[in-house]
Design an enzyme around this catalytic site. Structure first.
Site, mmCIF file in Angstrom:
data_model
loop_
_atom_site.group_PDB
_atom_site.id
_atom_site.type_symbol
_atom_site.label_atom_id
_atom_site.label_comp_id
_atom_site.label_asym_id
_atom_site.label_seq_id
_atom_site.Cartn_x
_atom_site.Cartn_y
_atom_site.Cartn_z
ATOM 1 N N ASP A 39 9.331 -67.920 62.361
ATOM 2 C CA ASP A 39 9.831 -67.967 63.733
ATOM 3 C C ASP A 39 9.701 -69.368 64.306
ATOM 4 O O ASP A 39 10.564 -69.835 65.037
ATOM 5 C CB ASP A 39 9.037 -67.000 64.613
ATOM 6 C CG ASP A 39 9.369 -65.562 64.277
ATOM 7 O OD1 ASP A 39 10.134 -65.357 63.315
ATOM 8 O OD2 ASP A 39 8.852 -64.673 64.968
ATOM 9 N N GLU A 119 28.244 -41.200 56.566
ATOM 10 C CA GLU A 119 27.465 -42.215 57.298
ATOM 11 C C GLU A 119 26.581 -41.543 58.331
ATOM 12 O O GLU A 119 26.853 -40.433 58.757
ATOM 13 C CB GLU A 119 28.422 -43.136 58.082
ATOM 14 C CG GLU A 119 29.185 -44.080 57.224
ATOM 15 C CD GLU A 119 30.262 -44.803 58.027
ATOM 16 O OE1 GLU A 119 30.279 -44.717 59.265
ATOM 17 O OE2 GLU A 119 31.090 -45.456 57.384
ATOM 18 N N LYS A 121 25.317 -40.822 61.966
ATOM 19 C CA LYS A 121 25.957 -40.844 63.283
ATOM 20 C C LYS A 121 24.921 -41.335 64.290
ATOM 21 O O LYS A 121 24.024 -40.601 64.701
ATOM 22 C CB LYS A 121 26.454 -39.447 63.659
ATOM 23 C CG LYS A 121 27.281 -39.433 64.925
ATOM 24 C CD LYS A 121 27.929 -38.076 65.088
ATOM 25 C CE LYS A 121 28.758 -37.941 66.343
ATOM 26 N NZ LYS A 121 28.191 -38.452 67.549
ATOM 27 N N ASP A 123 23.101 -42.422 67.563
ATOM 28 C CA ASP A 123 23.161 -41.897 68.920
ATOM 29 C C ASP A 123 23.063 -43.055 69.901
ATOM 30 O O ASP A 123 22.000 -43.379 70.420
ATOM 31 C CB ASP A 123 22.016 -40.905 69.121
ATOM 32 C CG ASP A 123 22.280 -39.995 70.296
ATOM 33 O OD1 ASP A 123 23.391 -40.062 70.857
ATOM 34 O OD2 ASP A 123 21.382 -39.228 70.658
ATOM 35 N N GLU A 178 28.653 -49.186 67.169
ATOM 36 C CA GLU A 178 27.773 -48.481 68.094
ATOM 37 C C GLU A 178 26.638 -49.419 68.532
ATOM 38 O O GLU A 178 25.971 -50.026 67.696
ATOM 39 C CB GLU A 178 27.191 -47.260 67.357
ATOM 40 C CG GLU A 178 26.610 -46.203 68.242
ATOM 41 C CD GLU A 178 27.645 -45.184 68.717
ATOM 42 O OE1 GLU A 178 28.865 -45.382 68.486
ATOM 43 O OE2 GLU A 178 27.231 -44.191 69.330
ATOM 44 N N TYR A 230 31.188 -49.921 62.222
ATOM 45 C CA TYR A 230 31.581 -48.961 61.194
ATOM 46 C C TYR A 230 33.088 -48.807 61.004
ATOM 47 O O TYR A 230 33.532 -47.938 60.267
ATOM 48 C CB TYR A 230 30.951 -47.586 61.454
ATOM 49 C CG TYR A 230 31.061 -47.117 62.899
ATOM 50 C CD1 TYR A 230 32.287 -46.823 63.478
ATOM 51 C CD2 TYR A 230 29.921 -46.973 63.671
ATOM 52 C CE1 TYR A 230 32.378 -46.405 64.783
ATOM 53 C CE2 TYR A 230 29.995 -46.552 64.991
ATOM 54 C CZ TYR A 230 31.225 -46.265 65.537
ATOM 55 O OH TYR A 230 31.315 -45.862 66.831
ATOM 56 N N LYS A 318 27.014 -32.300 63.295
ATOM 57 C CA LYS A 318 25.882 -32.449 64.224
ATOM 58 C C LYS A 318 24.687 -31.692 63.676
ATOM 59 O O LYS A 318 24.805 -30.509 63.324
ATOM 60 C CB LYS A 318 26.255 -31.883 65.593
ATOM 61 C CG LYS A 318 27.413 -32.633 66.244
ATOM 62 C CD LYS A 318 26.938 -33.841 66.980
ATOM 63 C CE LYS A 318 27.305 -33.701 68.392
ATOM 64 N NZ LYS A 318 26.838 -34.424 69.400
ATOM 65 N N CYS A 412 -3.105 -30.658 98.614
ATOM 66 C CA CYS A 412 -3.572 -31.000 97.272
ATOM 67 C C CYS A 412 -4.294 -29.783 96.688
ATOM 68 O O CYS A 412 -5.180 -29.225 97.344
ATOM 69 C CB CYS A 412 -4.503 -32.200 97.355
ATOM 70 S SG CYS A 412 -5.412 -32.492 95.824
ATOM 71 N N CYS A 415 -8.341 -30.869 96.463
ATOM 72 C CA CYS A 415 -9.217 -31.150 97.612
ATOM 73 C C CYS A 415 -8.693 -30.537 98.906
ATOM 74 O O CYS A 415 -9.385 -30.556 99.924
ATOM 75 C CB CYS A 415 -9.412 -32.653 97.787
ATOM 76 S SG CYS A 415 -7.951 -33.494 98.408
ATOM 77 N N CYS A 430 -1.509 -37.028 96.943
ATOM 78 C CA CYS A 430 -2.692 -36.712 97.729
ATOM 79 C C CYS A 430 -3.292 -38.069 98.072
ATOM 80 O O CYS A 430 -3.572 -38.863 97.187
ATOM 81 C CB CYS A 430 -3.663 -35.890 96.880
ATOM 82 S SG CYS A 430 -5.346 -35.915 97.505
ATOM 83 N N CYS A 435 -10.779 -37.416 96.804
ATOM 84 C CA CYS A 435 -10.366 -36.188 96.107
ATOM 85 C C CYS A 435 -11.001 -36.168 94.710
ATOM 86 O O CYS A 435 -10.828 -37.108 93.934
ATOM 87 C CB CYS A 435 -8.846 -36.149 96.008
ATOM 88 S SG CYS A 435 -8.231 -34.881 94.901
HETATM 89 S S1 IVH Z 1 33.621 -43.243 63.389
HETATM 90 C C1 IVH Z 1 37.958 -42.595 64.829
HETATM 91 N N1 IVH Z 1 31.167 -43.620 62.539
HETATM 92 O O1 IVH Z 1 30.140 -40.959 67.443
HETATM 93 C C2 IVH Z 1 36.601 -42.660 64.233
HETATM 94 N N2 IVH Z 1 31.482 -42.950 64.799
HETATM 95 O O2 IVH Z 1 31.140 -38.411 68.503
HETATM 96 C C3 IVH Z 1 35.663 -43.410 65.091
HETATM 97 N N3 IVH Z 1 29.405 -42.777 66.092
HETATM 98 O O3 IVH Z 1 32.776 -42.238 69.399
HETATM 99 C C4 IVH Z 1 34.262 -42.991 64.973
HETATM 100 N N4 IVH Z 1 28.051 -43.373 64.461
HETATM 101 O O4 IVH Z 1 30.589 -43.615 69.188
HETATM 102 C C5 IVH Z 1 31.957 -43.273 63.570
HETATM 103 N N5 IVH Z 1 29.069 -44.042 61.656
HETATM 104 C C6 IVH Z 1 29.846 -43.695 62.681
HETATM 105 C C7 IVH Z 1 29.314 -43.388 63.962
HETATM 106 C C8 IVH Z 1 30.167 -43.013 64.993
HETATM 107 C C9 IVH Z 1 28.140 -43.018 65.732
HETATM 108 C C10 IVH Z 1 29.814 -42.320 67.433
HETATM 109 C C11 IVH Z 1 31.010 -43.044 67.981
HETATM 110 C C12 IVH Z 1 32.029 -41.972 68.257
HETATM 111 C C13 IVH Z 1 31.153 -40.770 68.396
HETATM 112 C C14 IVH Z 1 31.905 -39.497 68.126
#
Ligand code: IVH
Length: 674
Positions: A39, A119, A121, A123, A178, A230, A318, A412, A415, A430, A435
């Site tokens: 660093d 891949e 997904k 959040d 993302e 992605y 999901k 409270c 007390c 309180c 107390c």
């Molecule tokens: S592909 C048209 N790949 O999930 C295809 N989406 O619920 C575009 N997301 O709007 C999406 N990881 O924000 C893709 N590996 C991934 C993802 C991903 C997260 C999100 C993305 C999308 C939402 C759909």
């Protein structure tokens, strides 16, 4: 400004080389999770770059690594029309639905067998990134899919986002990805918030979304967002032939691509991968809410096409929601050390995400009223942020006929004094300092590990000590004797002796621990260290004027006001005197009066993360050898000890020509000194 013909070709070359170096090391670190230099070395490169740009402003371009936090705060975001709409994707929730997706794909391809990529997904928040001639020019949020917000200035602060691409990218390129926040970063932010007396952020997704929408890029930069890309939405002259190729190209151009991905030759393989990640998701340091399964070949994607809502070649899987239903047995009201009343749900034990849940904070009475949870309700609980259980809602169909709304307490519960609503928040308090609930919380905090660290002084003992009138404030701990302790329940002679010893040992704790332990509003462990290292003993701190306190780096007006207010209060000053009389040292670090004092007259500042010492320890070492430990770098500083991730203090020290020591250098100095 120096005219451009003044910039020699040597300077230009050095500048280009430096810029390329900084870009490369940033890419290695953030996109490939590895590093080749320390660093300190990285900071030195960055400083040289800044220096050249100050000397020769015409060298500086928008894509310079120094320009990440360039923009000023804005009033609002401009709207951006997406050239390619940001479609959403269909969701599936089980293996059967994934097989139906596969059947639709194969039908659409007239029996041809697709290859899939699976891949994670993430959040987080979807983002669209535009590069022109390899230079980052715009970032936009998804919005309604057709129009989003221009968040370019905020996105620039994300270190993982390259401001300039490597290799030979298409001249006009639009990428999708993302933005997210890693869990350790959320925890870091929450520790800071806690110290400032602010409500913690509850989950990384909302924090990332909220951060990206802040109007001041400087604040965005302080919360370290991260990025994985992605997809290529548009690649002017040469669209990729497959998703595998897309991801490879993105990586080649220096963009961060999640390495956790699998190529699957059948839907069964994809299902296996999904189940596998559902089990392993807790090993990641960021949150995922499922998997995304994509047809790999671009030609096949084209044949499958899209509906108005979503492409037919992609599906989200999901993970099963980690929600459980249980009965709300009771709502208890807890009184915190500053008097805040918190409702807590007591539930019939239920298994959730691998642990048994039976209690959950309901945060405050406003939230409780909004959710209208009633004792006797069947409620849904969820693991938010994978850590803290959260009560989502009451299942109204199951509500018993006689269930009543929970009343907002007017007094409270401990007390009996009247409660007050915070003028600026959702909290009910309180205000009675005497107390017993507050007193117990404060005493527990005083004895806790990060404060005075009195082993064996837990809630069960403190309860009894307060209830029997033996202890009112922390100074009373130091007057306890064996007779008083052995009279308590579950306290044998041996434990009493151990406890007395632990109490005795706490007398030598440094001032910073005591300041934290006193529970002064806004004074967390870090702030306590700042105060202690600046004033070194309680007497100096007690008379410090408010303006002087607020001039200390990282100490704001709220903290300064609170500290002064605390020491202006007669009861608190009397408490300090009682602690002094009990034999507490009330200084930061013990000074070895008779040892050698080779650091006499030298001022040290310590910054960054150290591996061999805690802050307290290194400060104590410095002081023991006659030196002074200060908290901010100035012309008076003789040495800066810089650990990992040292930041602004390091730059300042270099700027002022202060000698910078690594931890090893410091040890070497000690070796020579002691
Ligand atoms: S592909 C048209 N790949 O999930 C295809 N989406 O619920 C575009 N997301 O709007 C999406 N990881 O924000 C893709 N590996 C991934 C993802 C991903 C997260 C999100 C993305 C999308 C939402 C759909």
């Amino acid at each position: 400004m120096a005219p451009s013909n003044m910039v020699s070709s040597i300077t230009r070359e050095r500048y280009a080389e430096l810029k390329a170096d900084v870009e490369r090391h940033t890419r290695l670190y953030y996109a490939e999770a590895r590093s080749e230099i320390s660093d300190l070395e990285f900071d030195a490169l960055m400083r040289e770059l800044e220096h050249l740009e100050t000397e020769y402003p015409e060298l500086r371009t928008q894509d310079s690594p120094t320009q990440r936090v360039g923009g000023e705060a804005i009033e609002g975001f401009e709207t951006v029309l997406h050239r390619i709409p940001m479609l959403s994707i269909d969701n599936t929730y089980n293996a059967a639905e994934l097989r139906e997706f596969d059947a639709r794909v194969r039908k659409g391809l007239a029996g041809e067998k697709p290859t899939y990529t699976a891949e994670l997904k993430l959040d987080g928040v979807a983002i669209s990134l535009r590069y022109e001639n390899g230079v980052f020019v715009r970032a936009a949020t998804r919005g309604d899919g057709m129009r989003g917000d221009d968040v370019t200035q905020n996105a620039r602060t994300i270190q993982a986002l390259p401001l300039r691409l490597q290799g030979n990218p298409p001249v006009d390129l639009e990428i999708r990805g993302e933005v997210f926040m890693r869990t350790p970063e959320l925890e870091r932010l929450n520790r800071l918030r806690e110290e400032q007396g602010e409500e913690p952020f509850r989950n990384p997704r909302n924090t990332a979304a909220g951060t990206l929408k802040l109007l001041d890029p400087k604040m965005v930069a302080q919360r370290r967002l991260d990025l994985y890309v992605y997809d290529i939405a548009l690649a002017a002259d040469r669209p990729p032939a497959s998703h595998t190729e897309t991801l490879r190209d993105l990586e080649h151009w220096g963009l961060p691509v999640n390495p956790n991905r699998d190529c699957c030759t059948s839907i069964d393989e994809a299902i296996y991968v999904c189940n596998n990640w559902d089990r392993r998701r807790r090993d990641l340091d960021y949150e995922i809410d499922g998997m995304v399964i994509k047809v790999d070949a671009a030609a096949q994607r084209l044949r499958l096409g899209s509906t108005s809502k979503s492409p037919r070649w992609v599906i989200a899987y999901k993970f099963p929601a980690e929600v459980a239903a249980t009965q709300l047995l009771d709502i208890k009201v807890q009184v915190g050390k500053s008097g805040a009343l918190t409702p807590v749900a007591e539930m019939a034990p239920v298994k959730l995400a691998g642990t048994i849940v039976k209690r959950a904070t309901l945060h405050n009475f406003e939230e409780l009223a909004k959710k209208d949870l009633r004792i006797g309700d069947t409620v849904e609980v969820q693991k938010a942020g994978e850590i803290i259980p959260q009560v989502l809602r009451a299942i109204l169909e199951k509500r018993p006929l006689d269930a009543l709304p929970f009343p907002i307490p007017e007094i409270c519960p401990v007390c009996g004094s009247e409660t007050h609503k915070d003028p600026d928040g959702a909290f009910l308090r309180c205000l009675n300092l005497a107390c017993p609930a507050q007193a117990k919380e404060r005493l527990g905090h005083f004895a806790s590990r990060k404060a005075m660290d009195i082993d064996g002084l837990g809630p069960a003992i403190i309860d009894q000590l307060v209830d029997r009138g033996l202890v009112h404030d922390p100074s009373d701990f130091y007057r306890l004797d064996a007779a008083a302790l052995t009279a308590l329940e579950r306290m044998a002679e041996k434990s009493a002796a151990n406890l007395l010893q632990a109490i005795e040992a706490s007398k030598t704790r440094p001032l910073s621990r005591l300041l934290f332990g006193l529970g002064i509003r806004h004074v967390g462990a870090h702030t306590a260290e700042l105060l202690a290292s600046n004033y070194l003993n309680v007497d100096a701190l007690m008379i410090a004027p408010e303006v002087e306190l607020s001039e200390i780096h990282e100490i704001g007006e709220a903290v300064a006001g609170s500290v002064c207010g605390f020491f202006e209060t007669a009861e608190n000053r009397a408490l300090i005197e009682r602690l002094r009389a009990a034999g507490l040292e009330l200084t930061e670090g013990t000074v070895a009066h008779d040892g050698p004092r080779p650091f006499e007259g030298k001022t040290f500042v310590v910054t960054g993360t150290l591996t061999r010492y805690s802050r307290d320890e290194i400060h104590a070492r410095i002081k023991a050898l006659g030196g002074k430990a200060a908290s901010s770098v100035s012309k008076k500083t003789d040495y800066l000890v810089a650990g990992e991730s040292a930041g602004s203090k390091l730059s300042k020290a270099v700027e002022l020509g202060v000698t910078v020591l690594s931890e090893a250098d410091f040890d070497a100095l000690l070796g020579g000194a002691s």
